[in-house]
Motif scaffolding. Sequence first.
Motif, PDB file in Angstrom:
ATOM      1  N   GLU A 122       0.809  -1.226   0.000  1.00 15.23           N
ATOM      2  CA  GLU A 122       0.000   0.000   0.000  1.00 15.23           C
ATOM      3  C   GLU A 122       0.842   1.277   0.000  1.00 15.23           C
ATOM      4  OE1 GLU A 122      -2.128   3.446   1.012  1.00 15.23           O
ATOM      5  OE2 GLU A 122      -0.688   2.500   2.395  1.00 15.23           O
ATOM      6  N   PRO A 123       1.896   1.381   0.794  1.00 13.22           N
ATOM      7  CA  PRO A 123       2.691   2.620   0.721  1.00 13.22           C
ATOM      8  C   PRO A 123       3.268   2.861  -0.672  1.00 13.22           C
ATOM      9  CG  PRO A 123       3.189   1.416   2.727  1.00 13.22           C
ATOM     10  CD  PRO A 123       2.372   0.499   1.883  1.00 13.22           C
ATOM     11  N   GLU A 126       0.530   4.248  -3.049  1.00 19.18           N
ATOM     12  CA  GLU A 126       0.172   5.660  -2.859  1.00 19.18           C
ATOM     13  C   GLU A 126       1.017   6.582  -3.726  1.00 19.18           C
ATOM     14  OE1 GLU A 126      -0.534   7.485   0.821  1.00 19.18           O
ATOM     15  OE2 GLU A 126      -1.457   5.717   1.770  1.00 19.18           O
ATOM     16  N   GLN A 127       2.208   6.118  -4.126  1.00 17.06           N
ATOM     17  CA  GLN A 127       3.082   6.945  -4.949  1.00 17.06           C
ATOM     18  C   GLN A 127       2.958   6.601  -6.441  1.00 17.06           C
ATOM     19  OE1 GLN A 127       4.598   9.304  -3.148  1.00 17.06           O
ATOM     20  NE2 GLN A 127       3.627   8.301  -1.387  1.00 17.06           N
ATOM     21  N   LEU A 169      -8.658   4.791   2.949  1.00 16.57           N
ATOM     22  CA  LEU A 169      -7.812   5.271   1.849  1.00 16.57           C
ATOM     23  C   LEU A 169      -8.502   6.323   0.990  1.00 16.57           C
ATOM     24  CD1 LEU A 169      -5.974   2.056   0.561  1.00 16.57           C
ATOM     25  CD2 LEU A 169      -5.345   3.641   2.392  1.00 16.57           C
ATOM     26  N   THR A 172      -6.442   9.159  -0.243  1.00 15.16           N
ATOM     27  CA  THR A 172      -5.255   8.813  -1.026  1.00 15.16           C
ATOM     28  C   THR A 172      -5.673   8.566  -2.471  1.00 15.16           C
ATOM     29  OG1 THR A 172      -5.312   6.378  -0.913  1.00 15.16           O
ATOM     30  CG2 THR A 172      -4.509   7.568   1.046  1.00 15.16           C
ATOM     31  N   VAL A 174      -5.301   5.779  -3.994  1.00 16.44           N
ATOM     32  CA  VAL A 174      -5.482   4.345  -4.203  1.00 16.44           C
ATOM     33  C   VAL A 174      -6.964   3.995  -4.299  1.00 16.44           C
ATOM     34  CG1 VAL A 174      -5.007   2.023  -3.335  1.00 16.44           C
ATOM     35  CG2 VAL A 174      -3.349   3.875  -2.928  1.00 16.44           C
TER      36      VAL A 174
END
Length: 250
Positions: A122-123, A126-127, A169, A172, A174
């Motif tokens: 997941e991190p 996010e990018q 989320l 974000t 995602v």
Amino acid sequence: MQITGNTLFIPGATSGIGLGLALRFQALGNTVVIGGRRTELLDELVAGHPGLDAVQIDTTDPDSIAEAFRTVTGRHPELNVVIAMAGVMQAENLRDPAFLATAERTITTNLLGPIRLLAAFEPWLEQARNPVFMTVSSGLAFVPLPATPTYSATKAAIHSFTESLRVQLAGTPVQVLELVPPAVQTDLMPGQAESPTAMPLEAFLDEVMLLIETQPDAAEILVENVGFLRNAVANGSYPRVLGMLAGAER
């Protein structure tokens, strides 16, 4: 979810729905990485489908997930879609103490596996550009099959977890998707690939890809055949459907 321009990682894509989706996405020009435990099977699939990539992963093993994350993102820094496909389904007799080993294995694979995949990827997502995390529940998340109680329970848990994940989320980029299959003609259970009551795999894949293409902002991917399970509580048919799944119409 966009249907092209993706780089996807699909753990649990060495057969059945997972492999079918992998090949459908690859045919549309996406970069696809499949994951599985058996390296010889992965090598065979890569040899038979030029352009497909594969990474060994055991989603019951946190160290294997961490290693797969490093390998996939190292080879494919454009990774933007993860589909948590790996799962097991076995019948259980809850009056037989031996059921406990099956239940524990099912929970580790079907529930802890996707949660651990999320924690690892997941991190990174996010990018990414147009990122998606897709869970795979089941129509049995909404009405259990009494012969497979732990499988049904894990899929209900995945549905609930996905709902919470989508809320958390929301701030974000995602997108959180939930694929909700009905019974499909695969080898998930003995005899299921030949079952006349299960949906043919290619027909299921046709409908799923069409839904993704025509409903890019959907939260759940629901083929028509799963509606009688997904909507059983809302339309008041739950007792009848549960009885049908138990093998005796009530």
